[in-house]
Design a protein around this motif. Sequence first.
Motif, PDB file in Angstrom:
ATOM      1  N   UNK A 139       0.817  -1.209   0.000  1.00  0.00           N
ATOM      2  CA  UNK A 139       0.000   0.000   0.000  1.00  0.00           C
ATOM      3  C   UNK A 139       0.858   1.271   0.000  1.00  0.00           C
ATOM      4  N   UNK A 140       0.382   2.345  -0.634  1.00  0.00           N
ATOM      5  CA  UNK A 140       0.958   3.664  -0.347  1.00  0.00           C
ATOM      6  C   UNK A 140       0.633   4.036   1.090  1.00  0.00           C
ATOM      7  N   UNK A 141       1.399   4.977   1.654  1.00  0.00           N
ATOM      8  CA  UNK A 141       1.259   5.304   3.078  1.00  0.00           C
ATOM      9  C   UNK A 141       0.928   6.784   3.223  1.00  0.00           C
ATOM     10  N   UNK A 142       0.113   7.116   4.183  1.00  0.00           N
ATOM     11  CA  UNK A 142      -0.227   8.512   4.452  1.00  0.00           C
ATOM     12  C   UNK A 142      -0.155   8.763   5.954  1.00  0.00           C
ATOM     13  N   UNK A 143       0.457   9.894   6.306  1.00  0.00           N
ATOM     14  CA  UNK A 143       0.525  10.340   7.691  1.00  0.00           C
ATOM     15  C   UNK A 143      -0.253  11.644   7.792  1.00  0.00           C
ATOM     16  N   UNK A 144      -1.349  11.620   8.505  1.00  0.00           N
ATOM     17  CA  UNK A 144      -2.200  12.798   8.687  1.00  0.00           C
ATOM     18  C   UNK A 144      -1.723  13.511   9.949  1.00  0.00           C
ATOM     19  N   UNK A 145      -1.286  14.756   9.796  1.00  0.00           N
ATOM     20  CA  UNK A 145      -0.646  15.488  10.897  1.00  0.00           C
ATOM     21  C   UNK A 145      -1.495  16.687  11.299  1.00  0.00           C
ATOM     22  N   UNK A 146      -2.041  16.642  12.483  1.00  0.00           N
ATOM     23  CA  UNK A 146      -2.790  17.785  13.012  1.00  0.00           C
ATOM     24  C   UNK A 146      -1.799  18.790  13.600  1.00  0.00           C
ATOM     25  N   UNK A 147      -1.730  19.977  12.999  1.00  0.00           N
ATOM     26  CA  UNK A 147      -0.760  20.979  13.435  1.00  0.00           C
ATOM     27  C   UNK A 147      -1.461  22.263  13.851  1.00  0.00           C
TER      28      UNK A 147
END
Length: 282
Positions: free
Chosen positions: A236-244
């Motif tokens: 799978x491709x990977x995604x990191x969702x970052x709440x900033x």
Amino acid sequence: MTATTLSAPATSLAQRAHNIRRHALRMGQVQGQGYVGQALGAADLLAVSYFHALNYRPEDPDWEQRDRFYLSIGHYAIALYAALIEAGIIPLDELETYGSDDSRLPMSGMATYTPGMEITGGSLGHGLGIAVGACLGLKRKNSSSFVYNLLSDGELNEGSTWEAAMSASHWELDNLIAIIDVNNQQADGHSSEVLAFEPIVDRWQAFGWFTQRVDGNDLDALVAAFDKARQHDGTQPRVIICDTKMGKGVAFLETREKTHFIRVDEHEWDVALNNLDEGKTV
């Protein structure tokens, strides 16, 4: 080798993030304005990218075996310049030329001008599609390099982003790591009100991505997420969702209602720098 700019004794990630914020504020001071709020918010994820995760050579930005960092959000250029300065790819003294005529640091990122700027970001929504093409090309070369693509919650408004997301999972691009800066701010207001993006984790998972969501201003959480993304056992491709947090590290900017494009009084730049230095934790 990874994060080749680190040397013994290694500079802490917290210090790197602080320096990135400081570089961004100083560039904003040169022009008296800029997308400084985004730079302050994204400094931690940039520090982890450049001083923990990415494989690159500062003295050779075009090294063929490097990991690529694609800035889809062209107006975040001030943030990436700050990271590239801290990484030693751009000399520190060029900071004073930010946004000036003939500068290699224009206000919107352009790959033809700036060492280490891999793509010309903007109009928004194009970066992930470019990253998909690059990942396909790297796979054809049997390269082990990763492509990191930083995009924003505002870019989730764009249909091309979701076309690229669907394509990445179809082609099993396990060399692609998307990083989404979720600061809930765009030119027209709060991103969630302009076009709702929640449930964001469920949506990326539905498109076939290995998905994580973390506090994008928590260095330990970011390090763990980046490591997990690189080491994930799957196609799978990977995604990191970052709440900033916009304006992170400068108290009077953190509390502003609108921080998409910052203008402050001339004396306030020094106030911001002092505020940042007084509150740093390294």
